[in-house]
Design a protein around this motif. Structure first.
Motif, PDB file in Angstrom:
ATOM      1  N   ILE A  97       0.839  -1.203   0.000  1.00 12.77           N
ATOM      2  CA  ILE A  97       0.000   0.000   0.000  1.00 12.77           C
ATOM      3  C   ILE A  97       0.871   1.250   0.000  1.00 12.77           C
ATOM      4  CG2 ILE A  97      -1.678   1.347   1.325  1.00 12.77           C
ATOM      5  CD1 ILE A  97      -2.736  -1.350   2.418  1.00 12.77           C
ATOM      6  N   ARG A  98       1.855   1.274   0.864  1.00 12.69           N
ATOM      7  CA  ARG A  98       2.710   2.464   0.982  1.00 12.69           C
ATOM      8  C   ARG A  98       3.499   2.712  -0.293  1.00 12.69           C
ATOM      9  NH1 ARG A  98       4.907   1.537   7.236  1.00 12.69           N
ATOM     10  NH2 ARG A  98       2.932   2.140   8.240  1.00 12.69           N
ATOM     11  N   ARG A  99       4.009   1.648  -0.890  1.00 11.98           N
ATOM     12  CA  ARG A  99       4.773   1.833  -2.123  1.00 11.98           C
ATOM     13  C   ARG A  99       3.893   2.341  -3.247  1.00 11.98           C
ATOM     14  NH1 ARG A  99       7.580  -2.718  -5.972  1.00 11.98           N
ATOM     15  NH2 ARG A  99       5.414  -2.865  -6.658  1.00 11.98           N
ATOM     16  N   GLU A 100       2.712   1.747  -3.416  1.00  9.19           N
ATOM     17  CA  GLU A 100       1.827   2.145  -4.505  1.00  9.19           C
ATOM     18  C   GLU A 100       1.248   3.546  -4.274  1.00  9.19           C
ATOM     19  OE1 GLU A 100       1.601   0.282  -7.348  1.00  9.19           O
ATOM     20  OE2 GLU A 100       3.188  -0.756  -6.243  1.00  9.19           O
ATOM     21  N   ALA A 101       0.960   3.880  -3.031  1.00 12.62           N
ATOM     22  CA  ALA A 101       0.452   5.218  -2.716  1.00 12.62           C
ATOM     23  C   ALA A 101       1.507   6.280  -3.009  1.00 12.62           C
ATOM     24  CB  ALA A 101       0.031   5.290  -1.250  1.00 12.62           C
ATOM     25  N   LYS A 102       2.735   6.015  -2.635  1.00 12.38           N
ATOM     26  CA  LYS A 102       3.833   6.954  -2.884  1.00 12.38           C
ATOM     27  C   LYS A 102       4.027   7.150  -4.386  1.00 12.38           C
ATOM     28  CE  LYS A 102       8.715   7.721  -1.626  1.00 12.38           C
ATOM     29  NZ  LYS A 102       9.365   7.723  -2.946  1.00 12.38           N
ATOM     30  N   ALA A 103       3.986   6.065  -5.144  1.00 16.47           N
ATOM     31  CA  ALA A 103       4.191   6.159  -6.592  1.00 16.47           C
ATOM     32  C   ALA A 103       3.081   6.960  -7.259  1.00 16.47           C
ATOM     33  CB  ALA A 103       4.263   4.755  -7.195  1.00 16.47           C
ATOM     34  N   LEU A 104       1.834   6.749  -6.829  1.00 17.34           N
ATOM     35  CA  LEU A 104       0.712   7.470  -7.429  1.00 17.34           C
ATOM     36  C   LEU A 104       0.773   8.955  -7.090  1.00 17.34           C
ATOM     37  CD1 LEU A 104      -1.949   7.561  -8.974  1.00 17.34           C
ATOM     38  CD2 LEU A 104      -3.129   6.869  -6.868  1.00 17.34           C
ATOM     39  N   THR A 105       1.030   9.276  -5.833  1.00 16.67           N
ATOM     40  CA  THR A 105       1.101  10.678  -5.420  1.00 16.67           C
ATOM     41  C   THR A 105       2.225  11.412  -6.153  1.00 16.67           C
ATOM     42  OG1 THR A 105       0.268  10.083  -3.229  1.00 16.67           O
ATOM     43  CG2 THR A 105       1.332  12.223  -3.449  1.00 16.67           C
ATOM     44  N   GLU A 106       3.374  10.772  -6.265  1.00 13.94           N
ATOM     45  CA  GLU A 106       4.493  11.394  -6.974  1.00 13.94           C
ATOM     46  C   GLU A 106       4.179  11.590  -8.451  1.00 13.94           C
ATOM     47  OE1 GLU A 106       7.831   8.880  -6.174  1.00 13.94           O
ATOM     48  OE2 GLU A 106       8.238   9.794  -4.213  1.00 13.94           O
ATOM     49  N   ALA A 107       3.457  10.647  -9.047  1.00 14.82           N
ATOM     50  CA  ALA A 107       3.087  10.775 -10.465  1.00 14.82           C
ATOM     51  C   ALA A 107       2.168  11.970 -10.683  1.00 14.82           C
ATOM     52  CB  ALA A 107       2.422   9.492 -10.950  1.00 14.82           C
ATOM     53  N   VAL A 108       1.188  12.154  -9.798  1.00 14.20           N
ATOM     54  CA  VAL A 108       0.248  13.268  -9.932  1.00 14.20           C
ATOM     55  C   VAL A 108       0.969  14.599  -9.747  1.00 14.20           C
ATOM     56  CG1 VAL A 108      -1.775  14.382  -8.920  1.00 14.20           C
ATOM     57  CG2 VAL A 108      -1.750  11.900  -9.259  1.00 14.20           C
ATOM     58  N   ARG A 109       1.815  14.703  -8.732  1.00 15.04           N
ATOM     59  CA  ARG A 109       2.532  15.956  -8.482  1.00 15.04           C
ATOM     60  C   ARG A 109       3.504  16.281  -9.608  1.00 15.04           C
ATOM     61  NH1 ARG A 109       2.086  18.595  -3.893  1.00 15.04           N
ATOM     62  NH2 ARG A 109       0.990  17.665  -2.113  1.00 15.04           N
ATOM     63  N   ALA A 110       4.149  15.265 -10.136  1.00 12.99           N
ATOM     64  CA  ALA A 110       5.086  15.497 -11.242  1.00 12.99           C
ATOM     65  C   ALA A 110       4.337  15.903 -12.507  1.00 12.99           C
ATOM     66  CB  ALA A 110       5.914  14.241 -11.498  1.00 12.99           C
ATOM     67  N   GLY A 111       3.135  15.371 -12.682  1.00  8.52           N
ATOM     68  CA  GLY A 111       2.351  15.690 -13.876  1.00  8.52           C
ATOM     69  C   GLY A 111       1.827  17.118 -13.866  1.00  8.52           C
ATOM     70  N   ALA A 112       1.404  17.590 -12.688  1.00 15.12           N
ATOM     71  CA  ALA A 112       0.868  18.951 -12.575  1.00 15.12           C
ATOM     72  C   ALA A 112       2.032  19.928 -12.471  1.00 15.12           C
ATOM     73  CB  ALA A 112      -0.038  19.060 -11.354  1.00 15.12           C
ATOM     74  N   ARG A 113       2.571  20.294 -13.614  1.00 11.59           N
ATOM     75  CA  ARG A 113       3.797  21.098 -13.645  1.00 11.59           C
ATOM     76  C   ARG A 113       3.567  22.518 -13.132  1.00 11.59           C
ATOM     77  NH1 ARG A 113       4.750  20.223 -19.837  1.00 11.59           N
ATOM     78  NH2 ARG A 113       2.486  20.143 -19.663  1.00 11.59           N
ATOM     79  N   PRO A 114       4.355  22.958 -12.164  1.00 12.69           N
ATOM     80  CA  PRO A 114       4.233  24.327 -11.640  1.00 12.69           C
ATOM     81  C   PRO A 114       4.517  25.348 -12.740  1.00 12.69           C
ATOM     82  CG  PRO A 114       5.578  22.966 -10.193  1.00 12.69           C
ATOM     83  CD  PRO A 114       5.388  22.189 -11.460  1.00 12.69           C
ATOM     84  N   GLY A 115       3.888  26.511 -12.612  1.00 12.13           N
ATOM     85  CA  GLY A 115       4.114  27.579 -13.585  1.00 12.13           C
ATOM     86  C   GLY A 115       3.061  27.643 -14.665  1.00 12.13           C
ATOM     87  N   LEU A 116       2.307  26.549 -14.842  1.00 14.58           N
ATOM     88  CA  LEU A 116       1.220  26.565 -15.817  1.00 14.58           C
ATOM     89  C   LEU A 116      -0.021  27.175 -15.187  1.00 14.58           C
ATOM     90  CD1 LEU A 116       1.510  22.972 -17.353  1.00 14.58           C
ATOM     91  CD2 LEU A 116       2.221  25.121 -18.409  1.00 14.58           C
ATOM     92  N   PRO A 117      -0.974  27.668 -15.997  1.00 12.98           N
ATOM     93  CA  PRO A 117      -2.260  28.084 -15.443  1.00 12.98           C
ATOM     94  C   PRO A 117      -2.903  26.922 -14.684  1.00 12.98           C
ATOM     95  CG  PRO A 117      -2.053  28.794 -17.722  1.00 12.98           C
ATOM     96  CD  PRO A 117      -0.887  27.885 -17.455  1.00 12.98           C
ATOM     97  N   ALA A 118      -3.763  27.246 -13.726  1.00 12.92           N
ATOM     98  CA  ALA A 118      -4.322  26.215 -12.849  1.00 12.92           C
ATOM     99  C   ALA A 118      -5.068  25.134 -13.616  1.00 12.92           C
ATOM    100  CB  ALA A 118      -5.250  26.862 -11.819  1.00 12.92           C
ATOM    101  N   ASP A 119      -5.810  25.521 -14.666  1.00  7.53           N
ATOM    102  CA  ASP A 119      -6.556  24.496 -15.396  1.00  7.53           C
ATOM    103  C   ASP A 119      -5.615  23.552 -16.127  1.00  7.53           C
ATOM    104  OD1 ASP A 119      -5.867  26.593 -17.151  1.00  7.53           O
ATOM    105  OD2 ASP A 119      -7.437  26.015 -18.566  1.00  7.53           O
ATOM    106  N   ARG A 120      -4.485  24.096 -16.635  1.00 12.37           N
ATOM    107  CA  ARG A 120      -3.509  23.247 -17.305  1.00 12.37           C
ATOM    108  C   ARG A 120      -2.812  22.332 -16.296  1.00 12.37           C
ATOM    109  NH1 ARG A 120      -1.240  24.725 -22.075  1.00 12.37           N
ATOM    110  NH2 ARG A 120      -0.139  22.721 -21.829  1.00 12.37           N
ATOM    111  N   GLN A 121      -2.574  22.834 -15.107  1.00 10.57           N
ATOM    112  CA  GLN A 121      -1.984  21.987 -14.071  1.00 10.57           C
ATOM    113  C   GLN A 121      -2.924  20.837 -13.723  1.00 10.57           C
ATOM    114  OE1 GLN A 121       0.167  23.532 -10.639  1.00 10.57           O
ATOM    115  NE2 GLN A 121       0.001  25.596 -11.484  1.00 10.57           N
ATOM    116  N   LEU A 122      -4.213  21.157 -13.580  1.00  8.39           N
ATOM    117  CA  LEU A 122      -5.177  20.110 -13.254  1.00  8.39           C
ATOM    118  C   LEU A 122      -5.280  19.099 -14.392  1.00  8.39           C
ATOM    119  CD1 LEU A 122      -7.190  18.951 -11.279  1.00  8.39           C
ATOM    120  CD2 LEU A 122      -8.949  20.419 -12.282  1.00  8.39           C
ATOM    121  N   TRP A 123      -5.314  19.589 -15.627  1.00  6.05           N
ATOM    122  CA  TRP A 123      -5.355  18.699 -16.780  1.00  6.05           C
ATOM    123  C   TRP A 123      -4.140  17.770 -16.797  1.00  6.05           C
ATOM    124  CZ3 TRP A 123      -7.280  16.156 -20.738  1.00  6.05           C
ATOM    125  CH2 TRP A 123      -6.459  15.783 -21.794  1.00  6.05           C
TER     126      TRP A 123
END
Length: 273
Positions: A65-91
């Motif tokens: 659980i901990r390994r898969e949760a960490k991997a998913l959270t990191e994937a989402v944060r890495a995908g939502a690139r800082p500096g983009l408009p909020a809607d683009r970050q969410l997309w």
């Protein structure tokens, strides 16, 4: 027949092999049905070695659980690139979420289906991951509201700092919870539906959620009609002056030339722009 010799490898690498086998087994067979014998065989090790490394079935499942949760959270944060408009970050974040759950269906089954239904200890591990993602989405919604505020009021000034949007904290938190819950359900559906891509899933949720959020941030709220049999439900949705119209007040600025607050919708939504 002689004993099979296995290649020696670092403990961390061997442990990841065991976790890979365990995630696959738990995800496909379920926590209760899965056996340590199956996991050991799939990992290519002896069952005593699995116990030596990970102590028990419960500890092994918690590690998964901990390994898969960490991997998913990191994937989402890495995908939502800082500096983009909020809607683009969410997309970008949603696309990363659906890409990850599609590529790791067993890991997603462990998190979303198995961990939540086999005891409070396991459920608490997933709840911590979910709370982190909800908090992240909450900040994206607030950022989007701040971006929209100057356009809504028509008073953006060069170098000016927009004020906080008029969205109650509990409402923003509720929107984030709804968005994350919808993403979780949509991931289940997408993984069970052949041909649905991560981009299609992300676009579906953006069309469902972000269009409505855009209206809300522009001050166009939905409210129950006056003849709603719920009687008084509109009072709970009132976002400002209560004039007895169930939250549909159209506020005038008294003729000072300031911005006129948009009227809320009564029993309907605005056209999609």
């Amino acid at each position: 027949m002689g004993a099979v010799k296995t290649k020696r490898m670092p403990r961390a690498v061997r442990e990841q092999q065991m976790l890979d086998a365990a995630v696959r087994t738990f995800g496909q067979r379920g926590y209760t049905t899965a056996s340590m014998d199956e996991i050991a065989e799939l990992a290519g090790v002896s069952k005593p070695l699995v116990y030596l490394y990970l102590n028990s079935k419960e500890d092994l499942f918690t590690a998964c659980i901990r390994r898969e949760a960490k991997a998913l959270t990191e994937a989402v944060r890495a995908g939502a690139r800082p500096g983009l408009p909020a809607d683009r970050q969410l997309w970008s974040g949603l696309t990363a979420f659906f890409t990850h759950t599609a590529r790791h269906p067993d890991g997603w089954a462990v998190l979303h289906l198995q961990a939540r239904t086999h005891g409070e200890v396991f459920a608490a591990e997933v709840a911590a991951m979910r709370a982190e993602i909800v908090a992240f989405v909450t900040q994206l919604i607030l950022a989007a509201a701040r971006e929209a505020l100057p356009r809504t009021l028509g008073c953006a000034r060069a170098g000016g700092t927009p004020a906080d949007p008029d969205l109650p904290e509990h409402e923003v938190s509720g929107l984030a919870e709804a968005l994350v819950g919808a993403a979780e359900s949509l991931a289940d559906w997408a993984n069970a539906t052949p041909g649905v891509t991560a981009r299609q899933s992300a676009a579906t949720l953006m069309n469902f959620a972000w269009t409505g959020l855009g209206d809300l941030m522009a001050g166009r709220r939905w409210s129950p009609p006056d003849d709603d049999p719920g009687g008084g439900a509109g009072d709970d949705l009132d976002d400002g002056g209560n004039d007895g119209t169930g939250g549909r007040q159209d506020t005038d600025d008294g003729g000072t030339g300031g911005a006129r607050a948009p009227a809320a919708h009564a029993g309907r939504t605005s056209p999609v722009r």
